[in-house]
Design a protein around this motif. Structure first.
Motif, PDB file in Angstrom:
ATOM      1  N   HIS A  32       0.851  -1.185   0.000  1.00  0.00           N
ATOM      2  CA  HIS A  32       0.000   0.000   0.000  1.00  0.00           C
ATOM      3  C   HIS A  32       0.890   1.240   0.000  1.00  0.00           C
ATOM      4  O   HIS A  32       1.946   1.236   0.625  1.00  0.00           O
ATOM      5  CB  HIS A  32      -0.896   0.044   1.245  1.00  0.00           C
ATOM      6  CG  HIS A  32      -2.034  -0.926   1.187  1.00  0.00           C
ATOM      7  ND1 HIS A  32      -3.320  -0.585   1.533  1.00  0.00           N
ATOM      8  CD2 HIS A  32      -2.077  -2.231   0.810  1.00  0.00           C
ATOM      9  CE1 HIS A  32      -4.112  -1.635   1.383  1.00  0.00           C
ATOM     10  NE2 HIS A  32      -3.377  -2.674   0.953  1.00  0.00           N
ATOM     11  N   ALA A  33       0.453   2.258  -0.713  1.00  0.00           N
ATOM     12  CA  ALA A  33       1.184   3.515  -0.696  1.00  0.00           C
ATOM     13  C   ALA A  33       0.299   4.594  -0.099  1.00  0.00           C
ATOM     14  O   ALA A  33      -0.926   4.577  -0.295  1.00  0.00           O
ATOM     15  CB  ALA A  33       1.598   3.893  -2.105  1.00  0.00           C
ATOM     16  N   ILE A  34       0.917   5.480   0.682  1.00  0.00           N
ATOM     17  CA  ILE A  34       0.186   6.657   1.158  1.00  0.00           C
ATOM     18  C   ILE A  34       0.868   7.883   0.581  1.00  0.00           C
ATOM     19  O   ILE A  34       2.078   8.061   0.733  1.00  0.00           O
ATOM     20  CB  ILE A  34       0.178   6.757   2.702  1.00  0.00           C
ATOM     21  CG1 ILE A  34      -0.636   5.603   3.292  1.00  0.00           C
ATOM     22  CG2 ILE A  34      -0.422   8.087   3.144  1.00  0.00           C
ATOM     23  CD1 ILE A  34      -0.874   5.729   4.783  1.00  0.00           C
ATOM     24  N   MET A  35       0.077   8.700  -0.101  1.00  0.00           N
ATOM     25  CA  MET A  35       0.592   9.960  -0.617  1.00  0.00           C
ATOM     26  C   MET A  35      -0.201  11.085   0.035  1.00  0.00           C
ATOM     27  O   MET A  35      -1.284  10.870   0.555  1.00  0.00           O
ATOM     28  CB  MET A  35       0.437  10.015  -2.132  1.00  0.00           C
ATOM     29  CG  MET A  35       1.151   8.868  -2.848  1.00  0.00           C
ATOM     30  SD  MET A  35       0.952   8.924  -4.627  1.00  0.00           S
ATOM     31  CE  MET A  35       2.034  10.274  -5.045  1.00  0.00           C
ATOM     32  N   GLY A  36       0.357  12.260  -0.027  1.00  0.00           N
ATOM     33  CA  GLY A  36      -0.389  13.375   0.549  1.00  0.00           C
ATOM     34  C   GLY A  36       0.489  14.588   0.691  1.00  0.00           C
ATOM     35  O   GLY A  36       1.719  14.460   0.712  1.00  0.00           O
ATOM     36  N   PRO A  37      -0.112  15.743   0.795  1.00  0.00           N
ATOM     37  CA  PRO A  37       0.674  16.965   0.915  1.00  0.00           C
ATOM     38  C   PRO A  37       1.412  17.036   2.254  1.00  0.00           C
ATOM     39  O   PRO A  37       1.128  16.254   3.164  1.00  0.00           O
ATOM     40  CB  PRO A  37      -0.379  18.072   0.815  1.00  0.00           C
ATOM     41  CG  PRO A  37      -1.678  17.426   1.150  1.00  0.00           C
ATOM     42  CD  PRO A  37      -1.558  15.982   0.777  1.00  0.00           C
ATOM     43  N   ASN A  38       2.340  17.968   2.344  1.00  0.00           N
ATOM     44  CA  ASN A  38       3.075  18.180   3.599  1.00  0.00           C
ATOM     45  C   ASN A  38       2.097  18.435   4.732  1.00  0.00           C
ATOM     46  O   ASN A  38       1.089  19.120   4.545  1.00  0.00           O
ATOM     47  CB  ASN A  38       3.990  19.404   3.467  1.00  0.00           C
ATOM     48  CG  ASN A  38       5.153  19.113   2.550  1.00  0.00           C
ATOM     49  OD1 ASN A  38       5.654  17.994   2.504  1.00  0.00           O
ATOM     50  ND2 ASN A  38       5.573  20.116   1.798  1.00  0.00           N
ATOM     51  N   GLY A  39       2.422  17.885   5.897  1.00  0.00           N
ATOM     52  CA  GLY A  39       1.606  18.169   7.072  1.00  0.00           C
ATOM     53  C   GLY A  39       0.302  17.397   7.119  1.00  0.00           C
ATOM     54  O   GLY A  39      -0.563  17.673   7.939  1.00  0.00           O
ATOM     55  N   SER A  40       0.147  16.383   6.249  1.00  0.00           N
ATOM     56  CA  SER A  40      -1.122  15.658   6.245  1.00  0.00           C
ATOM     57  C   SER A  40      -1.158  14.566   7.311  1.00  0.00           C
ATOM     58  O   SER A  40      -2.205  14.019   7.602  1.00  0.00           O
ATOM     59  CB  SER A  40      -1.370  15.058   4.863  1.00  0.00           C
ATOM     60  OG  SER A  40      -0.286  14.239   4.479  1.00  0.00           O
ATOM     61  N   GLY A  41       0.022  14.265   7.913  1.00  0.00           N
ATOM     62  CA  GLY A  41       0.053  13.276   8.989  1.00  0.00           C
ATOM     63  C   GLY A  41       0.676  11.946   8.592  1.00  0.00           C
ATOM     64  O   GLY A  41       0.638  10.988   9.363  1.00  0.00           O
ATOM     65  N   LYS A  42       1.289  11.892   7.416  1.00  0.00           N
ATOM     66  CA  LYS A  42       1.862  10.629   6.917  1.00  0.00           C
ATOM     67  C   LYS A  42       2.979  10.099   7.828  1.00  0.00           C
ATOM     68  O   LYS A  42       2.970   8.937   8.230  1.00  0.00           O
ATOM     69  CB  LYS A  42       2.447  10.822   5.498  1.00  0.00           C
ATOM     70  CG  LYS A  42       1.488  11.376   4.480  1.00  0.00           C
ATOM     71  CD  LYS A  42       2.079  11.373   3.076  1.00  0.00           C
ATOM     72  CE  LYS A  42       3.327  12.229   2.925  1.00  0.00           C
ATOM     73  NZ  LYS A  42       3.123  13.666   3.046  1.00  0.00           N
ATOM     74  N   SER A  43       3.923  10.988   8.126  1.00  0.00           N
ATOM     75  CA  SER A  43       5.049  10.546   8.964  1.00  0.00           C
ATOM     76  C   SER A  43       4.603  10.258  10.387  1.00  0.00           C
ATOM     77  O   SER A  43       5.080   9.319  11.017  1.00  0.00           O
ATOM     78  CB  SER A  43       6.159  11.614   8.976  1.00  0.00           C
ATOM     79  OG  SER A  43       6.832  11.605   7.739  1.00  0.00           O
ATOM     80  N   ALA A 222      -4.969  13.481   3.780  1.00  0.00           N
ATOM     81  CA  ALA A 222      -5.016  14.933   3.919  1.00  0.00           C
ATOM     82  C   ALA A 222      -5.620  15.275   5.265  1.00  0.00           C
ATOM     83  O   ALA A 222      -6.597  14.635   5.695  1.00  0.00           O
ATOM     84  CB  ALA A 222      -5.841  15.554   2.787  1.00  0.00           C
ATOM     85  N   GLU A 223      -5.028  16.217   5.929  1.00  0.00           N
ATOM     86  CA  GLU A 223      -5.524  16.695   7.226  1.00  0.00           C
ATOM     87  C   GLU A 223      -5.870  15.573   8.195  1.00  0.00           C
ATOM     88  O   GLU A 223      -6.916  15.572   8.830  1.00  0.00           O
ATOM     89  CB  GLU A 223      -6.721  17.616   7.011  1.00  0.00           C
ATOM     90  CG  GLU A 223      -6.264  18.921   6.372  1.00  0.00           C
ATOM     91  CD  GLU A 223      -7.417  19.891   6.159  1.00  0.00           C
ATOM     92  OE1 GLU A 223      -8.457  19.732   6.827  1.00  0.00           O
ATOM     93  OE2 GLU A 223      -7.254  20.785   5.342  1.00  0.00           O
ATOM     94  N   ASN A 240       0.101  14.043 -12.224  1.00  0.00           N
ATOM     95  CA  ASN A 240      -0.293  14.924 -13.321  1.00  0.00           C
ATOM     96  C   ASN A 240      -1.009  16.194 -12.861  1.00  0.00           C
ATOM     97  O   ASN A 240      -0.773  17.272 -13.397  1.00  0.00           O
ATOM     98  CB  ASN A 240      -1.211  14.167 -14.309  1.00  0.00           C
ATOM     99  CG  ASN A 240      -0.442  13.057 -15.019  1.00  0.00           C
ATOM    100  OD1 ASN A 240       0.775  13.177 -15.221  1.00  0.00           O
ATOM    101  ND2 ASN A 240      -1.136  11.972 -15.358  1.00  0.00           N
ATOM    102  N   ASN A 241      -1.866  16.042 -11.859  1.00  0.00           N
ATOM    103  CA  ASN A 241      -2.718  17.186 -11.495  1.00  0.00           C
ATOM    104  C   ASN A 241      -2.449  17.771 -10.117  1.00  0.00           C
ATOM    105  O   ASN A 241      -3.097  18.734  -9.725  1.00  0.00           O
ATOM    106  CB  ASN A 241      -4.198  16.765 -11.559  1.00  0.00           C
ATOM    107  CG  ASN A 241      -4.543  16.156 -12.913  1.00  0.00           C
ATOM    108  OD1 ASN A 241      -3.965  16.551 -13.932  1.00  0.00           O
ATOM    109  ND2 ASN A 241      -5.424  15.180 -12.907  1.00  0.00           N
ATOM    110  N   GLY A 242      -1.549  17.176  -9.363  1.00  0.00           N
ATOM    111  CA  GLY A 242      -1.314  17.648  -7.994  1.00  0.00           C
ATOM    112  C   GLY A 242      -2.440  17.190  -7.078  1.00  0.00           C
ATOM    113  O   GLY A 242      -3.345  16.445  -7.494  1.00  0.00           O
ATOM    114  N   TYR A 243      -2.353  17.613  -5.808  1.00  0.00           N
ATOM    115  CA  TYR A 243      -3.346  17.168  -4.821  1.00  0.00           C
ATOM    116  C   TYR A 243      -4.626  18.005  -4.877  1.00  0.00           C
ATOM    117  O   TYR A 243      -5.674  17.574  -4.435  1.00  0.00           O
ATOM    118  CB  TYR A 243      -2.760  17.262  -3.411  1.00  0.00           C
ATOM    119  CG  TYR A 243      -1.673  16.248  -3.159  1.00  0.00           C
ATOM    120  CD1 TYR A 243      -1.992  14.896  -3.071  1.00  0.00           C
ATOM    121  CD2 TYR A 243      -0.352  16.639  -2.998  1.00  0.00           C
ATOM    122  CE1 TYR A 243      -0.992  13.958  -2.850  1.00  0.00           C
ATOM    123  CE2 TYR A 243       0.639  15.713  -2.771  1.00  0.00           C
ATOM    124  CZ  TYR A 243       0.317  14.369  -2.691  1.00  0.00           C
ATOM    125  OH  TYR A 243       1.280  13.445  -2.473  1.00  0.00           O
TER     126      TYR A 243
END
Lengths: 251, 428
Positions: A32-43, A222-223, A240-243
């Motif tokens: 599984h991959a998790i992607m997301g903008p900075n500060g979304s809580g991934k780390s 996200a968030e 291609n389109n960003g978040y």
């Protein structure tokens, strides 16, 4: 394998909510991959799973094969089969890489009631695995991660993973700071470990790592929540389109 | 300047009833001279600049405070090392437990024999290096040692010594007050290793005078025993000449009071002096003080001071280290680091690093830090399955590693590493 239900987490010191109800189920053998903008809580998710201090779980659960991860010490989680490849592997002056690897391996074996590895068997194993990751004898002798380049540190993480053979591997932005060749090498190391009984959670900002480590499922975070899940095509959409489009769509 | 009354009184009380030992006329002269210097300086007091962090009262008082004899449960250090053993019990030479004092490249004698010999090379060193080390900082307890010592060894290295000399200081009497004085002369191009182990006594005063001639090499590895209640004040006075090497390492575990002073004078060009120490202390009754003074008085020399302390449960560590670079001592490379690992909030580390430089083409650096276990490193280790205690011990040994690396001989370093691991394991 890994089951996260409605997981909510605050930063201990700032009383700030980071994860706001994460749901995620990873089956054996899946990537599984998790992607997301900075500060979304991934780390944060990766740290909470591995037991780093400084976070307060305010709700929900996380289990590995039914065992409550959140109730275990970090070392118990490791012995249970969880592994976190750090975004920023820690430098530890004065502790030799080999000593570290051997101590870790034997500690896990002991915790699982297995016999410790003899010095000879350990050496043979570590040399073999190091070779495929292009880690030379000098890197093995040096203190843990001290003086290693960004690529060497990440390869060293994968070496630890290969030695410890965890069942659930969490890779926290393993591609950050790597050039294309180094990323390929790391990805090859990860792919070599893919098997029916072993699952991966790959956290990344970019699609490019997922060209090399093909995921089965992609989640967008996200968030503090997973807002969308889909197949590998979801990663391409982000590329291609960003978040912005995805976030607008789920808002 | 007249001494303060409190120092006069303390000095008089300690010297009351002391008679100087008999010896050759030069030895008597050295002793008398030392005694008059003690009277002039007065014994140390807490108010003295160099005793601000360590209260010398139990070192100065007439009788040694009682110290229980530690029941040793480990094999003696360096047991497997081929060496000349010189054993002292409560500060008195024990021939029966010692080896024959012979080894190729070495001349070894009891101090008492040397001091009774009319013509002896030790005349040029006994109390002489100690006297040189009294300026600019007074070290009265060392002068008192010179005045009263009767036991110890006198060693002359004439070539590459075939094996190390191992001074073994056993403690058997709980009120013993031992005084040992050792004199070592390393002739040009010669090389010797001196090992010192054990607590020696309830209270131990030791002076080591070392003179290293051109191209000579002196290695010193010391471990001060595991007795909890013992007290020790030790001084090393070294003078090293051109192209010579001086390396000293001390491991201290336990001990209610330790003051280790090391005074090194580099008088010849291209000489190297390293002095290092590691100590581990547990509890309020542990006080360890390293006081070091390195003088550069020659060109192109290198000195290193590396001191590491692990302190817990209210233990106290002190470091006072100075590098003095005299006028003309160009191209000096001086380095000094003192660090403590405080395993809890009750422990204390007091450091006074000093540099005084009168030459304009030198590289001198110093640093001093106090810190706790690195939480990030601890988590990293634990995340790989290493339990909290093992990870903490691993990081503690890693912290001490820079000091232990100063020991050139791997076998000796390994033996001290084992003792440290044992100490940590017992407290886990």
């Amino acid at each position: 394998m890994l089951e996260i239900k409605n997981l909510a987490v605050d930063l201990e010191e700032e009383d700030k909510s980071i994860l706001k109800g994460v749901d995620l189920t990873i089956e054996p053998g899946k990537v599984h991959a998790i992607m997301g903008p900075n500060g979304s809580g991934k780390s944060t998710l990766s740290y909470v799973l591995s037991g780093k201090g400084g976070y307060e779980v305010t709700g929900g659960s996380a289990t590995l094969d039914g065992a409550d991860l959140l109730d275990m010490e970090p070392e118990e989680r490791a012995a249970a089969g969880l592994f976190l490849a750090f975004q920023y592997p820690v430098e530890i002056p004065g502790v030799g890489n080999m000593t570290f690897l051997r101590t870790a391996m034997n500690a896990q074996r002991k915790a699982r009631g297995e016999e410790e590895l003899s010095a000879g068997d350990f050496l043979k194993l570590v040399r073999e695995k190091a070779k495929t990751l292009k880690i030379d004898a000098d890197m093995l002798k040096r203190p843990v991660n001290v003086g290693f380049s960004g690529g060497e540190k990440k390869r060293n993480e994968i070496l630890q993973m290969a030695m410890l053979e965890p069942r659930m591997c969490v890779l926290d932005e393993t591609d950050s700071g790597l050039d294309v060749d180094a990323m390929k090498l790391v990805a090859e190391g990860v792919n070599a470990l893919r098997s029916e009984g072993r699952s991966f959670l790959v956290i990344t900002h970019y699609q490019r790592l997922l060209d090399h480590i093909q995921p089965d499922v992609v989640h967008i975070m996200a968030e503090g929540r997973i807002v969308k899940s889909g197949g590998p095509e979801l990663a391409l959409e982000v590329e291609n389109n960003g978040y912005a489009d995805i976030l607008a769509e789920v808002a | 300047m007249a001494l303060p009354q409190v120092k006069q009184d303390a000095t008089a009380a300690r010297l009351d009833g002391i008679t100087l030992p008999q010896g050759a006329s030069w030895a008597s002269h050295a002793r008398k001279n030392a005694l008059s210097r003690v009277n002039a300086m007065g014994l140390p007091h807490r108010r003295d600049e160099y005793w601000k962090f360590t209260d010398p009262v139990t070192l100065v008082q007439p009788d040694a405070p009682k110290a229980a004899v530690f029941q040793q449960d480990e094999a003696p250090l360096f047991e497997d090392v081929d060496r000349v053993k010189v054993v002292f019990v409560d500060g008195v030479f024990d021939a029966a437990q010692s080896s024959d004092l012979v080894a190729e490249g070495l001349e070894i004698e009891r101090l008492a024999d040397a001091l009774a010999t009319d013509i002896h090379w030790a005349k040029d060193l006994y109390g002489v290096l100690e006297t040189r080390g009294q300026m600019p900082v007074a070290r009265p307890l060392a002068a008192l040692n010179t005045a009263t010592a009767t036991d110890g060894v006198v060693i002359r290295a004439t070539g590459k010594a075939q094996k190390p000399v191992s001074l073994i200081y056993l403690h058997q009497n709980e009120t013993s007050d031992a005084v040992i004085h050792n004199v070592i002369r390393v002739e040009a191009g010669a090389e010797v290793t001196l090992l010192e182990t054990g607590p020696a006594a309830a209270r131990f005063s030791k002076v080591l005078e070392v003179d290293v001639a051109d191209g000579g090499k002196f290695h010193h590895v010391r471990a001060q025993g595991r007795d909890h209640e013992r007290r020790a004040v030790t001084h090393c006075f070294a003078r090293i000449d051109s192209g010579s090497l001086f390396k000293s390492f001390t491991l201290t575990v336990n001990g209610s009071l330790t003051r280790n002073e090391c005074v090194i004078e580099i008088v010849g060009d291209e000489a190297i002096a390293h002095v290092a120490g590691a100590c581990v202390g547990d509890g309020k009754d542990f006080h360890h003080d390293d006081t070091v003074f390195v003088t550069h008085d020659a060109v192109n020399c290198e000195s290193r001071q590396v001191f590491k302390k692990v302190l817990r449960n209210g233990a106290v560590g002190v470091f006072q280290g100075k590098i003095l670079v005299k006028e003309g001592a160009q191209k000096t490379d001086g380095y000094q680091i003192s660090q403590s690992l405080l395993l809890d909030g009750d422990s204390q580390f007091l450091a006074k690093p000093e540099l005084e430089i009168y030459a304009d083409d030198v590289a001198c650096s110093h640093g001093s830090t106090s810190g706790a276990i690195d939480e990030t490193a601890l988590f990293y280790l634990r995340s790989r399955g290493i339990d909290h205690t093992t990870a903490t011990n691993l990081l503690t040994l890693a912290f001490l590693a820079e000091a232990l690396e100063e020991i050139e001989d791997d076998v000796l370093a390994g033996a001290l590493q084992d003792q440290l691991e044992g100490w940590l394991a017992r407290r886990s």
